[in-house]
Structures are given as C-alpha cells and as structure tokens.
Motif scaffolding. Structure first.
Motif, PDB file in Angstrom:
ATOM      1  N   VAL A  16      49.640  90.218  17.266  1.00 47.52           N
ATOM      2  CA  VAL A  16      49.843  90.044  18.702  1.00 47.52           C
ATOM      3  C   VAL A  16      49.291  88.677  19.090  1.00 47.52           C
ATOM      4  O   VAL A  16      48.164  88.330  18.734  1.00 47.52           O
ATOM      5  CB  VAL A  16      49.120  91.161  19.495  1.00 47.52           C
ATOM      6  CG1 VAL A  16      49.257  90.935  20.982  1.00 47.52           C
ATOM      7  CG2 VAL A  16      49.658  92.520  19.081  1.00 47.52           C
ATOM      8  N   ASP A  17      50.072  87.904  19.795  1.00 47.79           N
ATOM      9  CA  ASP A  17      49.653  86.571  20.250  1.00 47.79           C
ATOM     10  C   ASP A  17      49.273  85.632  19.107  1.00 47.79           C
ATOM     11  O   ASP A  17      48.416  84.763  19.265  1.00 47.79           O
ATOM     12  CB  ASP A  17      48.487  86.666  21.246  1.00 47.79           C
ATOM     13  CG  ASP A  17      48.882  87.376  22.529  1.00 47.79           C
ATOM     14  OD1 ASP A  17      50.056  87.256  22.919  1.00 47.79           O
ATOM     15  OD2 ASP A  17      48.027  88.050  23.124  1.00 47.79           O
ATOM     16  N   GLY A  18      49.879  85.819  17.956  1.00 47.96           N
ATOM     17  CA  GLY A  18      49.600  84.951  16.814  1.00 47.96           C
ATOM     18  C   GLY A  18      50.349  83.633  16.925  1.00 47.96           C
ATOM     19  O   GLY A  18      51.301  83.495  17.675  1.00 47.96           O
ATOM     20  N   THR A  19      49.894  82.657  16.196  1.00 46.70           N
ATOM     21  CA  THR A  19      50.548  81.360  16.107  1.00 46.70           C
ATOM     22  C   THR A  19      50.878  81.112  14.647  1.00 46.70           C
ATOM     23  O   THR A  19      50.041  81.347  13.774  1.00 46.70           O
ATOM     24  CB  THR A  19      49.618  80.242  16.623  1.00 46.70           C
ATOM     25  OG1 THR A  19      49.299  80.513  17.985  1.00 46.70           O
ATOM     26  CG2 THR A  19      50.274  78.888  16.524  1.00 46.70           C
ATOM     27  N   TYR A  20      52.086  80.641  14.397  1.00 49.12           N
ATOM     28  CA  TYR A  20      52.530  80.421  13.017  1.00 49.12           C
ATOM     29  C   TYR A  20      53.302  79.120  12.943  1.00 49.12           C
ATOM     30  O   TYR A  20      54.122  78.828  13.814  1.00 49.12           O
ATOM     31  CB  TYR A  20      53.426  81.585  12.575  1.00 49.12           C
ATOM     32  CG  TYR A  20      53.966  81.442  11.180  1.00 49.12           C
ATOM     33  CD1 TYR A  20      53.173  81.741  10.084  1.00 49.12           C
ATOM     34  CD2 TYR A  20      55.262  81.012  10.956  1.00 49.12           C
ATOM     35  CE1 TYR A  20      53.664  81.617   8.799  1.00 49.12           C
ATOM     36  CE2 TYR A  20      55.757  80.887   9.673  1.00 49.12           C
ATOM     37  CZ  TYR A  20      54.959  81.194   8.598  1.00 49.12           C
ATOM     38  OH  TYR A  20      55.446  81.067   7.317  1.00 49.12           O
ATOM     39  N   ALA A  21      53.025  78.346  11.944  1.00 49.27           N
ATOM     40  CA  ALA A  21      53.753  77.094  11.730  1.00 49.27           C
ATOM     41  C   ALA A  21      54.001  76.936  10.240  1.00 49.27           C
ATOM     42  O   ALA A  21      53.152  77.302   9.424  1.00 49.27           O
ATOM     43  CB  ALA A  21      52.949  75.918  12.256  1.00 49.27           C
ATOM     44  N   GLU A  22      55.142  76.403   9.906  1.00 41.79           N
ATOM     45  CA  GLU A  22      55.449  76.066   8.517  1.00 41.79           C
ATOM     46  C   GLU A  22      55.622  74.560   8.421  1.00 41.79           C
ATOM     47  O   GLU A  22      56.261  73.951   9.271  1.00 41.79           O
ATOM     48  CB  GLU A  22      56.757  76.728   8.066  1.00 41.79           C
ATOM     49  CG  GLU A  22      56.635  78.196   7.813  1.00 41.79           C
ATOM     50  CD  GLU A  22      57.917  78.802   7.264  1.00 41.79           C
ATOM     51  OE1 GLU A  22      58.700  78.095   6.596  1.00 41.79           O
ATOM     52  OE2 GLU A  22      58.137  79.988   7.518  1.00 41.79           O
ATOM     53  N   ILE A  23      55.019  74.000   7.393  1.00 43.18           N
ATOM     54  CA  ILE A  23      55.163  72.576   7.116  1.00 43.18           C
ATOM     55  C   ILE A  23      55.689  72.470   5.692  1.00 43.18           C
ATOM     56  O   ILE A  23      55.055  72.966   4.763  1.00 43.18           O
ATOM     57  CB  ILE A  23      53.817  71.834   7.257  1.00 43.18           C
ATOM     58  CG1 ILE A  23      53.294  71.960   8.684  1.00 43.18           C
ATOM     59  CG2 ILE A  23      53.966  70.375   6.848  1.00 43.18           C
ATOM     60  CD1 ILE A  23      51.901  71.395   8.895  1.00 43.18           C
ATOM     61  N   GLU A  24      56.831  71.852   5.548  1.00 44.40           N
ATOM     62  CA  GLU A  24      57.440  71.690   4.229  1.00 44.40           C
ATOM     63  C   GLU A  24      56.571  70.760   3.393  1.00 44.40           C
ATOM     64  O   GLU A  24      56.411  69.585   3.707  1.00 44.40           O
ATOM     65  CB  GLU A  24      58.850  71.108   4.382  1.00 44.40           C
ATOM     66  CG  GLU A  24      59.640  71.077   3.105  1.00 44.40           C
ATOM     67  CD  GLU A  24      60.002  72.463   2.594  1.00 44.40           C
ATOM     68  OE1 GLU A  24      60.005  72.647   1.371  1.00 44.40           O
ATOM     69  OE2 GLU A  24      60.268  73.355   3.412  1.00 44.40           O
ATOM     70  N   SER A  25      55.960  71.315   2.350  1.00 44.96           N
ATOM     71  CA  SER A  25      55.038  70.541   1.536  1.00 44.96           C
ATOM     72  C   SER A  25      54.767  71.279   0.237  1.00 44.96           C
ATOM     73  O   SER A  25      55.233  72.401   0.034  1.00 44.96           O
ATOM     74  CB  SER A  25      53.730  70.328   2.293  1.00 44.96           C
ATOM     75  OG  SER A  25      52.839  69.537   1.537  1.00 44.96           O
ATOM     76  N   GLY A  26      53.974  70.658  -0.592  1.00 46.00           N
ATOM     77  CA  GLY A  26      53.512  71.298  -1.812  1.00 46.00           C
ATOM     78  C   GLY A  26      52.190  71.996  -1.541  1.00 46.00           C
ATOM     79  O   GLY A  26      51.937  72.481  -0.447  1.00 46.00           O
ATOM     80  N   HIS A  27      51.326  71.978  -2.531  1.00 47.91           N
ATOM     81  CA  HIS A  27      50.044  72.682  -2.409  1.00 47.91           C
ATOM     82  C   HIS A  27      49.005  71.893  -1.629  1.00 47.91           C
ATOM     83  O   HIS A  27      47.986  72.436  -1.232  1.00 47.91           O
ATOM     84  CB  HIS A  27      49.482  73.002  -3.800  1.00 47.91           C
ATOM     85  CG  HIS A  27      50.311  73.989  -4.544  1.00 47.91           C
ATOM     86  ND1 HIS A  27      50.319  75.326  -4.235  1.00 47.91           N
ATOM     87  CD2 HIS A  27      51.182  73.835  -5.566  1.00 47.91           C
ATOM     88  CE1 HIS A  27      51.140  75.955  -5.048  1.00 47.91           C
ATOM     89  NE2 HIS A  27      51.688  75.071  -5.850  1.00 47.91           N
TER      90      HIS A  27
END
Length: 50
Positions: A16-27
């Motif tokens: 609930v009310d979370g924030t999520y982001a994806e960044i294209e990258s390696g490790h």
C-alpha cells in the motif's frame, strides 16, 4: 543474490502506498546509471518529506 524483476513487481503490487522504479542496468546500478539512480532516490525523498 539476484531475483527476477517480476518478483519485485509482484511484491510492489502488494504494498500500500509503495514506490517502485526500474532502472535498466547491470548489477552496479549506482555506478552505471548514477544520475538516473540519484534522481529516483531524490524524488522519493522529496515526496516523502512533503
């Protein structure tokens, strides 16, 4: 240990009310995409402070 990105997406969907982001990258996202990573973190902190 890495996890499939789909697992992170599923967990985010449960929060609930979370924030999520994806960044294209390696490790090493902090080094490989430093500006993008910093912007995501800064935007999160500013939103949380407001």
């Amino acid at each position: 240990m890495t996890r499939p990105v789909q697992n992170a997406r599923e967990v985010h969907g449960l929060l609930v009310d979370g924030t999520y982001a994806e960044i294209e990258s390696g490790h090493a996202v902090i080094g490989e995409r430093a500006e993008e990573f910093t912007k995501v973190v800064r935007d999160f902190l500013v939103a949380d402070a407001g």
